[in-house]
Design a protein around this motif. Structure first.
Motif, PDB file in Angstrom:
ATOM      1  N   THR A   5      50.130  64.888  30.871  1.00 58.92           N
ATOM      2  CA  THR A   5      49.700  66.231  30.552  1.00 58.92           C
ATOM      3  C   THR A   5      49.419  67.053  31.890  1.00 58.92           C
ATOM      4  O   THR A   5      49.406  66.444  33.026  1.00 58.92           O
ATOM      5  N   HIS A   6      49.363  68.298  31.592  1.00 54.95           N
ATOM      6  CA  HIS A   6      48.948  69.153  32.705  1.00 54.95           C
ATOM      7  C   HIS A   6      47.361  69.304  32.574  1.00 54.95           C
ATOM      8  O   HIS A   6      46.816  69.994  31.677  1.00 54.95           O
ATOM      9  N   ALA A   7      46.752  68.925  33.619  1.00 56.95           N
ATOM     10  CA  ALA A   7      45.163  68.926  33.628  1.00 56.95           C
ATOM     11  C   ALA A   7      44.699  70.126  34.569  1.00 56.95           C
ATOM     12  O   ALA A   7      45.449  70.393  35.654  1.00 56.95           O
ATOM     13  N   GLU A   8      43.819  70.934  33.968  1.00 54.07           N
ATOM     14  CA  GLU A   8      43.533  72.151  34.637  1.00 54.07           C
ATOM     15  C   GLU A   8      41.761  71.932  35.066  1.00 54.07           C
ATOM     16  O   GLU A   8      41.049  71.529  33.995  1.00 54.07           O
ATOM     17  N   SER A   9      41.310  72.132  36.197  1.00 54.15           N
ATOM     18  CA  SER A   9      39.915  72.146  36.762  1.00 54.15           C
ATOM     19  C   SER A   9      39.679  72.987  37.727  1.00 54.15           C
ATOM     20  O   SER A   9      40.676  73.839  38.343  1.00 54.15           O
ATOM     21  N   LEU A  10      38.482  73.020  38.005  1.00 52.94           N
ATOM     22  CA  LEU A  10      37.991  74.088  39.042  1.00 52.94           C
ATOM     23  C   LEU A  10      37.399  73.381  40.198  1.00 52.94           C
ATOM     24  O   LEU A  10      36.766  72.394  40.021  1.00 52.94           O
ATOM     25  N   PRO A  40      48.278  70.944  20.532  1.00 49.85           N
ATOM     26  CA  PRO A  40      47.284  71.972  20.963  1.00 49.85           C
ATOM     27  C   PRO A  40      46.424  71.376  22.302  1.00 49.85           C
ATOM     28  O   PRO A  40      46.288  70.286  22.256  1.00 49.85           O
ATOM     29  N   PRO A  41      46.150  72.203  23.204  1.00 49.09           N
ATOM     30  CA  PRO A  41      45.276  71.641  24.346  1.00 49.09           C
ATOM     31  C   PRO A  41      43.810  71.458  24.135  1.00 49.09           C
ATOM     32  O   PRO A  41      43.383  72.070  22.907  1.00 49.09           O
ATOM     33  N   ILE A  42      43.248  70.685  24.924  1.00 50.83           N
ATOM     34  CA  ILE A  42      41.982  70.374  24.486  1.00 50.83           C
ATOM     35  C   ILE A  42      41.151  70.387  25.862  1.00 50.83           C
ATOM     36  O   ILE A  42      41.646  70.582  26.839  1.00 50.83           O
ATOM     37  N   SER A  91      43.523  69.959  29.091  1.00 50.78           N
ATOM     38  CA  SER A  91      44.360  69.126  29.367  1.00 50.78           C
ATOM     39  C   SER A  91      45.554  69.613  28.239  1.00 50.78           C
ATOM     40  O   SER A  91      45.246  69.914  27.152  1.00 50.78           O
ATOM     41  N   ARG A  92      46.756  69.929  28.775  1.00 52.43           N
ATOM     42  CA  ARG A  92      48.146  70.516  27.941  1.00 52.43           C
ATOM     43  C   ARG A  92      49.120  69.477  28.112  1.00 52.43           C
ATOM     44  O   ARG A  92      49.473  68.878  28.870  1.00 52.43           O
ATOM     45  N   HIS A 110      45.783  72.606  39.196  1.00 52.36           N
ATOM     46  CA  HIS A 110      46.291  72.268  38.375  1.00 52.36           C
ATOM     47  C   HIS A 110      47.225  71.114  38.739  1.00 52.36           C
ATOM     48  O   HIS A 110      47.904  71.308  39.631  1.00 52.36           O
ATOM     49  N   CYS A 111      47.304  69.965  38.042  1.00 51.72           N
ATOM     50  CA  CYS A 111      48.145  68.924  38.512  1.00 51.72           C
ATOM     51  C   CYS A 111      48.546  68.305  37.212  1.00 51.72           C
ATOM     52  O   CYS A 111      48.115  68.495  36.204  1.00 51.72           O
ATOM     53  N   LEU A 112      49.524  67.236  37.272  1.00 51.70           N
ATOM     54  CA  LEU A 112      49.973  66.487  36.189  1.00 51.70           C
ATOM     55  C   LEU A 112      49.359  65.023  36.410  1.00 51.70           C
ATOM     56  O   LEU A 112      48.887  64.518  37.279  1.00 51.70           O
ATOM     57  N   VAL A 113      48.859  64.639  35.066  1.00 47.30           N
ATOM     58  CA  VAL A 113      48.425  63.230  35.062  1.00 47.30           C
ATOM     59  C   VAL A 113      49.417  62.380  33.989  1.00 47.30           C
ATOM     60  O   VAL A 113      49.671  62.878  32.826  1.00 47.30           O
TER      61      VAL A 113
END
Length: 394
Positions: free
Chosen positions: A217-222, A267-269, A288-289, A327-330
């Motif tokens: 997944t593509h994981a996005e955080s701050l 769909p992303p969550i 997560s995308r 953004h990173c990959l998980v």
């Protein structure tokens, strides 16, 4: 041309821990990472140790073994990894019932227990009580993931291991036998190559013509700058919707689409997660995308706004603090358990990847992997073999 017993690809926490353990067994080990501080899942991890959350006998055993190791790991590695045990507050996300979430978590190694809104706000005074319809509580471990990775790398170096900062451009193969790796400066040979590249594992193997039941997944955080605000607890909404997202994305019917660029398979969550490190910095997440292109671009501004809005329901004071999007990959597998061991039909190639929730179990599993590689029979390692997904690999 240098020849090693082991080449480990990926210097995040999985690769660093495994390299250390292989070196402890007396192996000659080369650990390859493309950057000194890669923008990886380790770098941007929450640092949480969900040792209590395992539901299978294997994950329960590894969770117990893992937290025991963490309690002595700073001493073993001769470095402060910022290990702590904190209150984890699990507010029930909108649209979910407390009883249903509680029942789903009842078979965890240590099931979270229900607490009142008043108790939750005593444990974390920054919580917005109006947003809390129900709360579960667990005792959670926490580390600084990059300091822990560096501690493993330094301990590995003290044992005689070699760290190479280069980009792996491919695997060299002779028929069905992997003999080493190509980097941007040359070839390095080894008896065994272990891929610990997380979300990049699939692309690296595919480049060599190798199919593997691993996804990402593509994981996005701050990442928020250190502030005077001090959190006492970790706050994460329940249930964790990412697990269902991974299950859907790895369904056999979707597997062919993983090799097609530009696909969004689900769909992303957004699972709300909020925690503060010892240095005062704060993580907010996480979207997560499921995008099949590891280099896919996303709308950072829109994602940041969404994360701040959802996190602000629970901790409005924290969600307004300045910071930046990342953004990173998980990586993950179809059954939420890692891929550990040889791929069927291949020699000289092993995986130690697919950890969607790695931190709690990586140190214990790395030790078991290394001990088995040097002759000690292990009760759990065979169950994690990538061969359990023979249908996907065929």
């Amino acid at each position: 041309m240098a020849n090693y017993d082991w080449i480990v690809i990926g210097g995040g926490i999985t690769g660093a821990a495994l390299s250390y353990e292989l070196a402890r067994q007396g192996g000659s080990v080369l650990l390859i990472e493309k950057e000194a501080l890669p923008p990886s899942a380790t770098r941007y991890s929450y640092g949480g140790l969900a040792h209590w959350a395992g539901k299978t006998p294997l994950l329960k055993a590894l969770g117990e073994e893992g937290i025991q190791r963490y309690r002595i790991l700073s001493e073993e590695l001769e470095a402060d990894i910022h290990f702590r045990e904190l209150d984890l507050l699990l507010p029930i996300a909108p649209g979910h019932q407390l009883e249903a979430v509680e029942a789903d978590l009842a078979d965890c190694r240590i099931p979270p227990r229900r607490i009142s809104v008043e108790t939750a706000c005593e444990l974390e005074p920054l919580l917005h009580p109006a947003a809390l319809e129900g709360v579960l509580w667990a005792r959670h471990g926490h580390i600084h993931p990059w300091l822990t990775t560096l501690a493993f790398q330094k301990a590995f170096h003290r044992l005689g291991g070699s760290l190479l900062l280069q980009t792996v451009t491919g695997l060299r193969r002779q028929g069905q036998h992997i003999t080493g790796v190509e980097t941007d400066t040359g070839f390095y040979g080894a008896a065994q190559v272990v891929v610990c590249a997380g979300g990049w594992t699939r692309a690296l193997l595919r480049q060599a013509g190798i199919r593997a039941p691993i996804y990402f997944t593509h994981a996005e955080s701050l990442e928020l700058k250190p502030a005077e605000v001090r959190l006492r607890s970790i706050v994460m909404s329940a249930p964790v919707r990412r697990l269902e997202l991974e299950r859907q994305a790895a369904h056999p019917d979707r597997d062919p689409f993983w090799d097609e660029p530009g696909q969004e398979l689900c769909p992303p969550i957004l699972d709300v997660g909020i925690l503060q490190f010892v240095d005062g910095s704060i993580r907010l997440g996480q979207i997560s995308r499921v995008l099949t292109d590891p280099m896919a671009e996303v709308d950072a501004a829109a994602s940041e706004a969404q994360i701040r809005e959802q996190a602000g329901r629970y901790l409005p004071q924290v969600a307004r603090l300045p910071g930046r999007w990342y953004h990173c990959l998980v990586a993950f597998s179809a059954d939420h358990q890692p891929l550990v061991g040889s791929l069927p039909g291949w020699e000289g190639l092993q995986l130690f990847s697919g950890f969607s929730n790695p931190l709690a179990i990586v140190p214990a599993l790395a030790r078991r992997f290394a001990q088995q590689a040097y002759g000690q029979v292990d009760e759990w390692i065979p169950a994690l073999s990538p061969g359990r997904f023979v249908q996907v690999l065929s």
